[in-house]
Design a protein around this motif. Structure first.
Motif, short mmCIF file in Angstrom:
data_model
loop_
_atom_site.label_atom_id
_atom_site.label_comp_id
_atom_site.label_asym_id
_atom_site.label_seq_id
_atom_site.Cartn_x
_atom_site.Cartn_y
_atom_site.Cartn_z
N VAL A 1 0.62 -1.09 -0.04
CA VAL A 1 -0.10 -0.01 0.11
C VAL A 1 1.00 1.20 -0.06
N ASN A 2 0.62 2.20 -0.95
CA ASN A 2 1.44 3.38 -1.11
C ASN A 2 0.44 4.59 -0.55
N GLU A 3 1.02 5.35 0.10
CA GLU A 3 0.01 6.49 0.43
C GLU A 3 1.13 7.76 0.58
N GLU A 4 0.51 9.29 0.19
CA GLU A 4 1.21 10.28 0.50
C GLU A 4 0.41 11.17 1.51
N VAL A 5 1.03 11.62 2.63
CA VAL A 5 0.09 12.37 3.38
C VAL A 5 0.39 13.98 3.12
N PRO A 6 -0.38 14.96 3.74
CA PRO A 6 -0.08 16.17 3.63
C PRO A 6 1.18 16.69 4.04
N VAL A 7 1.88 17.92 3.78
CA VAL A 7 2.88 18.34 4.34
C VAL A 7 2.73 18.68 5.67
N GLY A 8 3.66 18.33 6.55
CA GLY A 8 3.63 18.68 8.16
C GLY A 8 2.87 17.64 8.98
N THR A 9 2.37 16.40 8.18
CA THR A 9 1.72 15.24 8.95
C THR A 9 2.84 14.58 9.67
N GLU A 10 2.75 14.69 10.80
CA GLU A 10 3.68 13.89 11.64
C GLU A 10 3.47 12.48 12.27
N SER A 11 2.32 12.18 12.28
CA SER A 11 1.93 10.57 12.58
C SER A 11 0.60 10.37 11.91
N ILE A 12 0.45 9.14 11.84
CA ILE A 12 -0.79 8.50 11.13
C ILE A 12 -1.34 7.27 12.03
N ASN A 101 13.59 37.81 19.70
CA ASN A 101 12.41 36.63 19.91
C ASN A 101 11.58 36.25 18.77
N VAL A 102 11.68 35.10 18.14
CA VAL A 102 11.03 35.03 16.65
C VAL A 102 10.22 33.63 16.80
N ASN A 103 9.05 33.45 16.10
CA ASN A 103 8.37 32.30 15.83
C ASN A 103 8.19 32.01 14.51
N THR A 104 8.32 30.61 14.16
CA THR A 104 8.14 30.31 12.88
C THR A 104 7.11 29.89 12.39
N GLU A 105 6.57 29.95 11.20
CA GLU A 105 5.24 29.55 10.97
C GLU A 105 5.13 28.06 10.90
N ASP A 106 6.08 27.61 10.42
CA ASP A 106 6.19 25.98 10.34
C ASP A 106 7.10 25.75 11.62
N ARG A 107 6.43 24.97 12.40
CA ARG A 107 7.19 24.59 13.81
C ARG A 107 8.47 23.54 13.38
#
Length: 199
Positions: A1-12, A101-107
């Motif tokens: 089975v092959n799947e692609e998850v959205p960007v940023g998905t850290e677990s399924i 002090n900075v914050n990223t949009e993508d952690r």
């Protein structure tokens, strides 16, 4: 089975069931960037095993944007806007060190250049570099001005164990004091002072 998850998905969450066999490898599974091969092992009561492999591709994020930049002294000009990457900043003349002090949009993005660094009098340039998961970088440039001062006067002056004949005044540069005949040497450590400009 092959799947692609959205960007940023850290677990399924993998759901696998069998009425008679034991299943391992299902449930919540962490994902890293790139190809993840997740084995699902089914073991019968007699010990026979069969392995199913779920291949999950997690694309690397291209997001290298910041959501804010806040200096430890002064204010950015113009105010922070994610579409702008060059700013000006004027600090107080007594500011020796500067951090942001900075914050990223993508952690998952990484930041360098925002930590506490020495600030020289006059013009300084600070570069804050944000690296996305896929390695792409974005640089925010901060042109920093630390005003220089020509102040060379003292705020306090004293000699340990003695008093000047004159009251101290920052605009008076000559003082007199009397010491006993036994005092042959005046050491630098005997003189206590404090400058008007602490720098």
């Amino acid at each position: 089975v092959n799947e692609e998850v959205p960007v940023g998905t850290e677990s399924i969450n993998i759901s696998a069931t069998s009425k008679t066999a034991t299943v391992t490898g299902d449930g919540q599974q962490k994902l890293h960037v790139g190809e993840n091969r997740l084995p699902i092992v089914v073991t019968s009561d007699s010990g026979i095993q069969k392995t199913y492999t779920v291949v999950v591709n997690r694309p690397a994020s291209t997001n290298n944007a910041l959501t804010n930049i806040t200096p430890s002294n002064g204010s950015l000009i113009p105010n922070f806007n994610y579409t702008k990457d060059v700013y000006n900043l004027t600090t107080e003349s007594t500011t020796n060190y500067l951090s942001f002090n900075v914050n990223t949009e993508d952690r998952n993005a990484k930041v360098t250049g925002h930590t506490r660094q020495l600030l020289e009098p006059g013009k300084n340039v600070r570069e804050i570099v944000v690296t996305a998961e896929n390695g792409e970088t974005k640089t925010y440039t901060i042109n920093v001005t630390r005003p220089q001062t020509d102040e060379t006067r003292l705020k306090k002056l004293a000699v340990t164990g003695y008093e000047f004949e004159e009251n101290f005044d920052a605009s008076i540069y000559t003082y007199h004091l009397k010491v006993p005949n036994s005092k042959k040497v005046l050491y630098a450590s005997d003189i206590k002072f404090e400058t008007v400009d602490p720098n």
